[in-house]
Design a protein around this motif. Structure first.
Motif, PDB file in Angstrom:
ATOM      1  N   PRO A  17     -53.527   1.182 -48.969  1.00 32.87           N
ATOM      2  CA  PRO A  17     -53.086   0.376 -47.810  1.00 32.87           C
ATOM      3  C   PRO A  17     -51.524   0.990 -47.262  1.00 32.87           C
ATOM      4  N   ASN A  18     -51.558   0.725 -45.821  1.00 37.18           N
ATOM      5  CA  ASN A  18     -50.274   0.913 -45.155  1.00 37.18           C
ATOM      6  C   ASN A  18     -49.244   0.029 -45.246  1.00 37.18           C
ATOM      7  N   THR A  19     -48.699   0.119 -46.673  1.00 42.19           N
ATOM      8  CA  THR A  19     -47.780  -1.098 -47.133  1.00 42.19           C
ATOM      9  C   THR A  19     -46.375  -1.130 -45.960  1.00 42.19           C
ATOM     10  N   LYS A  20     -46.053   0.202 -45.436  1.00 42.85           N
ATOM     11  CA  LYS A  20     -44.911   0.175 -44.864  1.00 42.85           C
ATOM     12  C   LYS A  20     -45.280  -0.650 -43.349  1.00 42.85           C
ATOM     13  N   GLY A  21     -46.514  -0.465 -42.752  1.00 40.50           N
ATOM     14  CA  GLY A  21     -46.820  -1.220 -41.573  1.00 40.50           C
ATOM     15  C   GLY A  21     -47.068  -2.896 -41.862  1.00 40.50           C
ATOM     16  N   LEU A  22     -47.581  -3.030 -43.090  1.00 37.05           N
ATOM     17  CA  LEU A  22     -47.567  -4.596 -43.481  1.00 37.05           C
ATOM     18  C   LEU A  22     -46.104  -5.137 -43.599  1.00 37.05           C
ATOM     19  N   LEU A  23     -45.128  -4.377 -44.118  1.00 39.84           N
ATOM     20  CA  LEU A  23     -43.786  -4.915 -44.338  1.00 39.84           C
ATOM     21  C   LEU A  23     -43.148  -5.208 -42.987  1.00 39.84           C
ATOM     22  N   ILE A  24     -43.594  -4.230 -41.782  1.00 39.74           N
ATOM     23  CA  ILE A  24     -42.837  -4.400 -40.739  1.00 39.74           C
ATOM     24  C   ILE A  24     -43.597  -5.635 -39.898  1.00 39.74           C
ATOM     25  N   GLY A  25     -44.751  -5.580 -40.163  1.00 40.50           N
ATOM     26  CA  GLY A  25     -45.396  -6.959 -39.505  1.00 40.50           C
ATOM     27  C   GLY A  25     -44.868  -8.254 -40.198  1.00 40.50           C
ATOM     28  N   ALA A  26     -44.703  -8.485 -41.533  1.00 43.21           N
ATOM     29  CA  ALA A  26     -44.260  -9.515 -42.060  1.00 43.21           C
ATOM     30  C   ALA A  26     -42.743  -9.940 -41.485  1.00 43.21           C
ATOM     31  N   VAL A  27     -41.849  -8.663 -41.327  1.00 42.39           N
ATOM     32  CA  VAL A  27     -40.646  -8.895 -41.157  1.00 42.39           C
ATOM     33  C   VAL A  27     -40.561  -9.597 -39.522  1.00 42.39           C
ATOM     34  N   ALA A  28     -41.354  -8.860 -38.690  1.00 38.51           N
ATOM     35  CA  ALA A  28     -41.394  -9.304 -37.490  1.00 38.51           C
ATOM     36  C   ALA A  28     -42.057 -10.781 -37.278  1.00 38.51           C
ATOM     37  N   VAL A  29     -42.975 -11.199 -38.108  1.00 37.74           N
ATOM     38  CA  VAL A  29     -43.288 -12.569 -37.960  1.00 37.74           C
ATOM     39  C   VAL A  29     -41.999 -13.518 -38.330  1.00 37.74           C
ATOM     40  N   VAL A  30     -41.422 -13.269 -39.470  1.00 35.14           N
ATOM     41  CA  VAL A  30     -40.361 -13.967 -39.957  1.00 35.14           C
ATOM     42  C   VAL A  30     -39.140 -14.229 -38.695  1.00 35.14           C
ATOM     43  N   ALA A  31     -38.855 -12.987 -38.266  1.00 29.85           N
ATOM     44  CA  ALA A  31     -37.918 -12.939 -37.001  1.00 29.85           C
ATOM     45  C   ALA A  31     -38.317 -13.775 -36.015  1.00 29.85           C
ATOM     46  N   ALA A  32     -39.469 -13.754 -35.627  1.00 29.71           N
ATOM     47  CA  ALA A  32     -40.060 -14.524 -34.601  1.00 29.71           C
ATOM     48  C   ALA A  32     -39.950 -16.058 -34.799  1.00 29.71           C
ATOM     49  N   VAL A  33     -40.194 -16.411 -36.341  1.00 25.95           N
ATOM     50  CA  VAL A  33     -40.085 -17.809 -36.505  1.00 25.95           C
ATOM     51  C   VAL A  33     -38.774 -18.171 -36.532  1.00 25.95           C
ATOM     52  N   VAL A  34     -37.727 -17.278 -37.017  1.00 26.72           N
ATOM     53  CA  VAL A  34     -36.339 -17.898 -36.792  1.00 26.72           C
ATOM     54  C   VAL A  34     -35.837 -18.113 -35.348  1.00 26.72           C
ATOM     55  N   ILE A  35     -36.406 -17.111 -34.728  1.00 29.51           N
ATOM     56  CA  ILE A  35     -35.779 -17.057 -33.224  1.00 29.51           C
ATOM     57  C   ILE A  35     -36.299 -18.353 -32.537  1.00 29.51           C
ATOM     58  N   GLY A  36     -37.734 -18.776 -32.834  1.00 30.61           N
ATOM     59  CA  GLY A  36     -38.166 -19.944 -32.395  1.00 30.61           C
ATOM     60  C   GLY A  36     -37.528 -20.969 -32.758  1.00 30.61           C
ATOM     61  N   ILE A  37     -36.997 -21.248 -34.109  1.00 32.26           N
ATOM     62  CA  ILE A  37     -36.275 -22.646 -34.443  1.00 32.26           C
ATOM     63  C   ILE A  37     -35.038 -22.621 -33.798  1.00 32.26           C
ATOM     64  N   GLY A  38     -34.248 -21.201 -33.716  1.00 34.79           N
ATOM     65  CA  GLY A  38     -32.833 -21.384 -32.995  1.00 34.79           C
ATOM     66  C   GLY A  38     -33.117 -21.810 -31.809  1.00 34.79           C
ATOM     67  N   VAL A  39     -34.033 -21.580 -30.839  1.00 35.72           N
ATOM     68  CA  VAL A  39     -34.207 -21.769 -29.373  1.00 35.72           C
ATOM     69  C   VAL A  39     -34.474 -23.277 -29.326  1.00 35.72           C
ATOM     70  N   ALA A  40     -35.417 -23.794 -30.257  1.00 32.34           N
ATOM     71  CA  ALA A  40     -35.768 -25.290 -30.420  1.00 32.34           C
ATOM     72  C   ALA A  40     -34.450 -26.027 -30.415  1.00 32.34           C
ATOM     73  N   LEU A  41     -33.601 -25.517 -31.457  1.00 34.53           N
ATOM     74  CA  LEU A  41     -32.440 -26.258 -31.861  1.00 34.53           C
ATOM     75  C   LEU A  41     -31.484 -26.432 -30.605  1.00 34.53           C
ATOM     76  N   LEU A  42     -31.314 -25.169 -29.950  1.00 30.12           N
ATOM     77  CA  LEU A  42     -30.267 -25.066 -28.736  1.00 30.12           C
ATOM     78  C   LEU A  42     -30.903 -25.833 -27.666  1.00 30.12           C
ATOM     79  N   SER A  43     -32.284 -25.964 -27.508  1.00 29.86           N
ATOM     80  CA  SER A  43     -32.628 -26.730 -26.361  1.00 29.86           C
ATOM     81  C   SER A  43     -32.461 -28.167 -26.638  1.00 29.86           C
ATOM     82  N   ASN A  44     -32.826 -28.534 -27.933  1.00 31.23           N
ATOM     83  CA  ASN A  44     -32.581 -30.099 -28.388  1.00 31.23           C
ATOM     84  C   ASN A  44     -30.896 -30.233 -28.047  1.00 31.23           C
ATOM     85  N   SER A  45     -30.185 -29.481 -28.384  1.00 29.21           N
ATOM     86  CA  SER A  45     -28.752 -29.734 -28.118  1.00 29.21           C
ATOM     87  C   SER A  45     -28.413 -30.066 -26.844  1.00 29.21           C
TER      88      SER A  45
END
Length: 340
Positions: free
Chosen positions: A135-163
Motif C-alpha cells: 500500500p501507498n503508506t506515504k499517500g495515506l500519511l499525507i491524507g491523514a495529516v491533511a485531515v488533522v490540519a483541516a480539523v484544527v483549522i475548523g476549530i480555530g475558525v469556530a473559536l474566533l467566530s464565537n469570540s
C-alpha cells in the motif's frame, strides 16, 4: 457440401480411434505408430482444390505430429555436444536466463499453436501499491495529516467566530437604565457621608511636653533620648514625683499604654492613674534587657500596661507613690489599640 451430403467419406471415417474397433481392424485399419494412417485416421490435410468441396470438417491432427521441442540426444560423460560453445558462451538456440526451455514451452508460443489469451492489463490497484510494493503508506500519511490540519483549522475558525460574536453582543448592549444625555456631574466640595473616614491616629507624646510635678525636671545630658532635642524627664526617684498627660481618644475601650524609659540596670515601677482611678497594679519598669551597666545611655527600653479609656479627653498620670521603686527617667508615652 450440401445438407445431407457428408462428402466421399462416411462418418466412421472421421473416427480417430477406428483401428481399435473390431470391424475397423477387419477392414485393415492400422494404428498411427505403424507409419501409416489407418481407418478413421486421416493424414495431413491436403490443400483444398478450387471448386472441390471439403470432404470433412473434422480435420484431426495425428497425435505426435506437432512437435513443440526436441530434447537433444544425451551425450556420453565427458564428451561435448556438436557445436558446443566454450565455457561462458551461450549455446545456439539456448534460452536466456529466466525463460523456459523449448520442450517445456506452452503450445501457443509455437507457430500454429493456440492463440495467446489476452489478459487484463496489469493494474496497480488501490490496494496493490505502486509496482506491487504494498500500500501507498506515504499517500495515506499525507491524507491523514491533511485531515488533522483541516480539523484544527475548523476549530480555530469556530473559536474566533464565537469570540467575535460575543464582542458584537457586548458592543451592542446598552447600559442598564439607558444612556444618559446629562452632562457629567461636578465633584462635590463636601466629603460623602458614605465614605469611611480614616481611622483616627492614637496619641503619642514626648515626656518632656507633659505636665511635670513633685520635683521632676527636663534634662538632656543622657544620650539616646528620642524626644525633641534629646530632652527627657528626670527627677522621678522621689515620693510625689509625677508626669500628667491629657490624651484624646476616638472611642471607649481597652488600650495599651506604652512608655519608653531607662534605669541604672535595675528594676523600677510606677503608679498609673487614669481619670482619677489608680490601676490595681503599677507599671513595671524592669531591666528587660538584662543590663549590668548602670549607664542610662545603654539602658533605653520600652514597656506597656493595659488601661481602660473613654471617648474624648482622658487624664493619665505616672507617679511615684509609697512602695514604688522610682529610679527611672522617661522619654515618651504612647497609646495603642493593639499590642506591639
Amino acid at each position: 457440401m450440401t445438407p445431407g451430403n457428408n462428402g466421399a467419406s462416411t462418418p466412421e471415417d472421421d473416427d480417430p480411434f477406428g483401428y481399435l474397433y473390431e470391424d475397423g481392424q477387419a477392414s485393415g485399419a492400422t494404428p498411427p505408430r505403424s507409419g501409416g494412417y489407418g481407418y478413421g485416421y486421416p493424414g495431413p490435410a491436403a490443400p483444398q482444390q478450387p471448386g472441390v468441396p471439403r470432404t470433412s470438417y473434422n480435420q484431426v491432427r495425428t497425435v505426435g505430429e506437432r512437435q513443440y521441442g526436441q530434447v537433444p540426444p544425451q551425450q556420453q560423460y565427458g564428451q561435448g555436444q556438436p557445436g558446443q560453445q566454450q565455457y561462458g558462451q551461450q549455446q545456439y538456440n539456448q534460452q536466456p536466463y529466466g525463460q523456459p526451455t523449448a520442450q517445456y514451452a506452452a503450445p501457443e508460443t509455437y507457430p500454429g499453436g493456440a492463440p495467446t489469451r489476452q489478459g487484463p492489463p496489469a493494474d496497480g490497484g488501490h490496494g496493490g501499491g505502486r509496482n506491487g510494493r504494498g500500500p501507498n503508506t506515504k499517500g495515506l500519511l499525507i491524507g491523514a495529516v491533511a485531515v488533522v490540519a483541516a480539523v484544527v483549522i475548523g476549530i480555530g475558525v469556530a473559536l474566533l467566530s464565537n469570540s467575535d460574536s460575543k464582542k458584537d453582543d457586548n458592543a451592542g448592549a446598552k447600559p442598564s437604565g439607558g444612556a444618559s444625555n446629562s452632562t457629567p456631574s461636578q465633584p462635590s466640595d463636601t466629603p460623602s457621608n458614605s465614605a469611611s473616614a480614616p481611622a483616627a491616629a492614637l496619641p503619642k507624646q514626648d515626656a518632656a511636653t507633659l505636665k511635670l510635678g513633685g520635683g521632676t525636671v527636663l534634662a538632656k545630658d543622657v544620650k539616646g533620648a528620642q524626644g525633641t532635642g534629646g530632652a527627657y524627664v528626670n527627677g522621678f526617684n522621689q515620693i510625689g514625683a509625677s508626669l500628667t498627660w491629657q490624651a484624646d481618644l476616638p472611642s471607649d475601650g481597652g488600650y495599651y499604654l506604652y512608655v519608653r524609659y531607662a534605669t541604672p540596670a535595675k528594676e523600677a515601677n510606677a503608679t498609673v492613674t487614669v481619670n482619677g482611678t489608680a490601676n490595681a497594679q503599677p507599671v513595671r519598669l524592669g531591666n528587660f534587657i538584662g543590663s549590668t551597666d548602670p549607664n542610662l545611655e545603654k539602658n533605653w527600653q520600652t514597656t506597656w500596661t493595659q488601661v481602660s479609656l473613654k471617648k474624648g479627653s482622658n487624664t493619665i498620670k505616672f507617679s511615684c507613690e509609697q512602695g514604688n521603686q522610682c529610679d527611672a527617667v522617661f522619654d515618651w508615652v504612647e497609646i495603642s489599640k493593639t499590642k506591639k
